[in-house]
Design a protein around this motif. Structure first.
Motif, PDB file in Angstrom:
ATOM      1  N   ASP A   1       0.821  -1.226   0.000  1.00  0.00           N
ATOM      2  CA  ASP A   1       0.000   0.000   0.000  1.00  0.00           C
ATOM      3  C   ASP A   1       0.849   1.269   0.000  1.00  0.00           C
ATOM      4  O   ASP A   1       0.561   2.208  -0.734  1.00  0.00           O
ATOM      5  CB  ASP A   1      -0.921   0.025   1.228  1.00  0.00           C
ATOM      6  CG  ASP A   1      -2.009  -1.035   1.174  1.00  0.00           C
ATOM      7  OD1 ASP A   1      -2.214  -1.627   0.093  1.00  0.00           O
ATOM      8  OD2 ASP A   1      -2.658  -1.259   2.213  1.00  0.00           O
ATOM      9  N   ARG A   2       1.878   1.320   0.836  1.00  0.00           N
ATOM     10  CA  ARG A   2       2.665   2.562   0.945  1.00  0.00           C
ATOM     11  C   ARG A   2       3.776   2.631  -0.096  1.00  0.00           C
ATOM     12  O   ARG A   2       3.954   3.627  -0.767  1.00  0.00           O
ATOM     13  CB  ARG A   2       3.284   2.690   2.344  1.00  0.00           C
ATOM     14  CG  ARG A   2       2.331   2.587   3.501  1.00  0.00           C
ATOM     15  CD  ARG A   2       1.480   3.842   3.718  1.00  0.00           C
ATOM     16  NE  ARG A   2       0.730   3.686   4.962  1.00  0.00           N
ATOM     17  CZ  ARG A   2      -0.399   2.988   5.085  1.00  0.00           C
ATOM     18  NH1 ARG A   2      -0.915   2.385   4.025  1.00  0.00           N
ATOM     19  NH2 ARG A   2      -0.994   2.882   6.247  1.00  0.00           N
ATOM     20  N   VAL A   3       4.552   1.549  -0.181  1.00  0.00           N
ATOM     21  CA  VAL A   3       5.772   1.564  -1.003  1.00  0.00           C
ATOM     22  C   VAL A   3       5.490   1.173  -2.452  1.00  0.00           C
ATOM     23  O   VAL A   3       6.116   1.695  -3.374  1.00  0.00           O
ATOM     24  CB  VAL A   3       6.831   0.622  -0.380  1.00  0.00           C
ATOM     25  CG1 VAL A   3       7.995   0.402  -1.337  1.00  0.00           C
ATOM     26  CG2 VAL A   3       7.327   1.177   0.953  1.00  0.00           C
ATOM     27  N   GLY A   4       4.567   0.234  -2.682  1.00  0.00           N
ATOM     28  CA  GLY A   4       4.349  -0.283  -4.035  1.00  0.00           C
ATOM     29  C   GLY A   4       5.537  -1.085  -4.517  1.00  0.00           C
ATOM     30  O   GLY A   4       6.065  -0.852  -5.604  1.00  0.00           O
ATOM     31  N   VAL A   5       5.982  -2.044  -3.711  1.00  0.00           N
ATOM     32  CA  VAL A   5       7.191  -2.815  -4.018  1.00  0.00           C
ATOM     33  C   VAL A   5       7.089  -3.467  -5.400  1.00  0.00           C
ATOM     34  O   VAL A   5       6.033  -3.941  -5.800  1.00  0.00           O
ATOM     35  CB  VAL A   5       7.453  -3.867  -2.901  1.00  0.00           C
ATOM     36  CG1 VAL A   5       6.360  -4.921  -2.830  1.00  0.00           C
ATOM     37  CG2 VAL A   5       8.813  -4.506  -3.063  1.00  0.00           C
ATOM     38  N   LYS A   6       8.226  -3.432  -6.124  1.00  0.00           N
ATOM     39  CA  LYS A   6       8.242  -3.905  -7.520  1.00  0.00           C
ATOM     40  C   LYS A   6       9.333  -4.945  -7.735  1.00  0.00           C
ATOM     41  O   LYS A   6      10.311  -4.987  -6.993  1.00  0.00           O
ATOM     42  CB  LYS A   6       8.548  -2.730  -8.464  1.00  0.00           C
ATOM     43  CG  LYS A   6       7.489  -1.642  -8.521  1.00  0.00           C
ATOM     44  CD  LYS A   6       7.938  -0.537  -9.485  1.00  0.00           C
ATOM     45  CE  LYS A   6       7.115   0.726  -9.324  1.00  0.00           C
ATOM     46  NZ  LYS A   6       7.277   1.354  -7.981  1.00  0.00           N
ATOM     47  N   PRO A   7       9.182  -5.755  -8.800  1.00  0.00           N
ATOM     48  CA  PRO A   7      10.221  -6.737  -9.125  1.00  0.00           C
ATOM     49  C   PRO A   7      11.579  -6.063  -9.305  1.00  0.00           C
ATOM     50  O   PRO A   7      11.661  -4.962  -9.860  1.00  0.00           O
ATOM     51  CB  PRO A   7       9.751  -7.337 -10.455  1.00  0.00           C
ATOM     52  CG  PRO A   7       8.277  -7.113 -10.488  1.00  0.00           C
ATOM     53  CD  PRO A   7       8.043  -5.828  -9.749  1.00  0.00           C
TER      54      PRO A   7
ATOM     55  N   GLY B   1       8.684 -10.239  -6.311  1.00  0.00           N
ATOM     56  CA  GLY B   1       9.857 -10.259  -7.182  1.00  0.00           C
ATOM     57  C   GLY B   1      11.011  -9.379  -6.744  1.00  0.00           C
ATOM     58  O   GLY B   1      11.917  -9.104  -7.529  1.00  0.00           O
ATOM     59  N   ALA B   2      11.003  -8.949  -5.481  1.00  0.00           N
ATOM     60  CA  ALA B   2      12.105  -8.114  -4.991  1.00  0.00           C
ATOM     61  C   ALA B   2      13.280  -8.980  -4.545  1.00  0.00           C
ATOM     62  O   ALA B   2      13.141 -10.181  -4.289  1.00  0.00           O
ATOM     63  CB  ALA B   2      11.629  -7.251  -3.830  1.00  0.00           C
ATOM     64  N   GLU B   3      14.435  -8.329  -4.458  1.00  0.00           N
ATOM     65  CA  GLU B   3      15.654  -8.947  -3.929  1.00  0.00           C
ATOM     66  C   GLU B   3      15.689  -8.562  -2.452  1.00  0.00           C
ATOM     67  O   GLU B   3      15.714  -7.371  -2.138  1.00  0.00           O
ATOM     68  CB  GLU B   3      16.837  -8.324  -4.680  1.00  0.00           C
ATOM     69  CG  GLU B   3      18.150  -8.993  -4.562  1.00  0.00           C
ATOM     70  CD  GLU B   3      19.187  -8.224  -5.391  1.00  0.00           C
ATOM     71  OE1 GLU B   3      20.165  -7.769  -4.786  1.00  0.00           O
ATOM     72  OE2 GLU B   3      18.985  -8.042  -6.614  1.00  0.00           O
TER      73      GLU B   3
END
Length: 332
Positions: free
Chosen positions: A143-149, A174-176
């Motif tokens: 919700d806050r960060v919008g984590v992406k691959p 899909g993050a490291e």
């Protein structure tokens, strides 16, 4: 007739005291509510803070039935509820704060918007361990960060309740992922696909240099608070994003501001305390079910079993930091 209208519940009458087993009136599902026959009640550090009298932000006055998380079966459906029917297996973060009855009871009438169908792949105990920690991790990372691959994500307190779920959500997106915790958690964090970092043997500058060439991490999620949030400000890269679920102290913002980085606070209790955003908590729980059924989220449980007679001991284990994974009280 007694069994039909009464239920057993653990009542906290005085802060710091053991729970008292009581027979009280069984609640009835009101408008927009479902009555849940509770099978398992998750224990969170926040539950222990409330019991100790240190949870003013949770606004739970005594006497009270604690227990924020539950898993169980729908017993009856109140007026206006269309998404559930009797016999459904459900879970959610449903009470124990803000004057809402908690899950240390045989039944609870809960806002249907807070519930989702339990993952078929998880036991009632495993399901009851998930709601608060999953919602907290999701609100920060998604919700806050919008984590992406491909992003680099550093989780502080990665082996803890919120932390181990944050690691799994970030990996699912899909993050490291890099996880800071004690050396004893290294193998477990590796098994989740994270790079473990031992906070006792490496300071923040050292691991920022080692893993990011000194640039910092795209995203840092602090689940510890206090000095850990200051560490997050030092670990984040320029234009990066820090989220914290315990950002309640007083902090110097210069390390964050000089990098033009973003800070987001997460306060998971708001929908329960204010009524605002409850539908979204149900949506997040449906995402938890989807990820759990895909094998991407597995809560880590302490092997010890607890029931009404030993629930106070479960609280004491968390207070003395003796738990090895999430603790759950079996209700039936």
């Amino acid at each position: 007739m007694m069994e039909m209208t009464n239920m057993k519940a653990l009542v906290l009458e005085t802060y710091g005291a053991p729970f008292r087993l009581a027979h009280i009136a069984r609640p009835v599902a009101g408008k927009g509510q479902v009555l849940v026959r509770i099978k398992a009640s998750g224990v969170n550090p926040l539950d222990t803070k409330i019991r100790a009298g240190n949870g003013a932000h949770a606004r739970q006055s005594l006497p009270a039935i604690l227990g924020i998380d539950l898993a169980g079966m729908v017993e009856e459906v109140g007026p206006g509820v269309t998404g559930f029917r009797r016999g459904d297996e459900v879970y959610g973060m449903t009470g124990g704060v803000g004057g809402n009855q908690g899950s240390l009871a045989e039944f609870a009438a809960v806002d249907a918007r807070l519930l989702a169908i339990k993952p078929a792949t998880l036991s009632m105990r495993e399901a009851a361990a998930l709601p608060l920690v999953f919602i907290t991790a999701w609100e920060g990372l998604v919700d806050r960060v919008g984590v992406k691959p491909g992003q680099t994500v550093l989780v502080l307190g990665a082996g803890g309740g919120v932390g181990h779920i944050a690691v799994q959500i970030a990996r699912a997106f899909g993050a490291e992922v890099y996880g800071v915790d004690s050396a004893g958690k290294a193998d477990y964090l590796r098994s989740l696909g994270a790079v473990p970092i031992d906070y006792a043997s490496e300071d923040v500058e050292a691991y920022v240099q080692k893993y990011t060439g000194g640039n910092g991490f795209d995203v840092v999620y602090d689940t510890v608070g206090g000095a850990s949030l200051d560490t997050a400000f030092r670990a984040v890269k320029r234009f990066g994003h820090v989220a914290s679920s315990l950002g309640w102290g007083t902090h110097a913002l210069a390390p964050l501001s000089f990098k033009a980085a973003t800070y987001s606070g997460v306060f998971t209790l708001l929908p329960l305390l204010t009524g605002e955003g409850r539908e979204h908590h149900g949506e997040i729980m449906r995402e938890a079910t989807r990820l759990a059924e895909a094998g991407k989220i597995v809560p880590r449980l302490d092997r010890r079993q607890f029931d009404f007679s030993t629930a106070t001991e479960a609280h004491e284990l968390i207070e003395t930091r003796g738990a090895d994974g999430k603790l759950v009280v079996n209700i039936d």
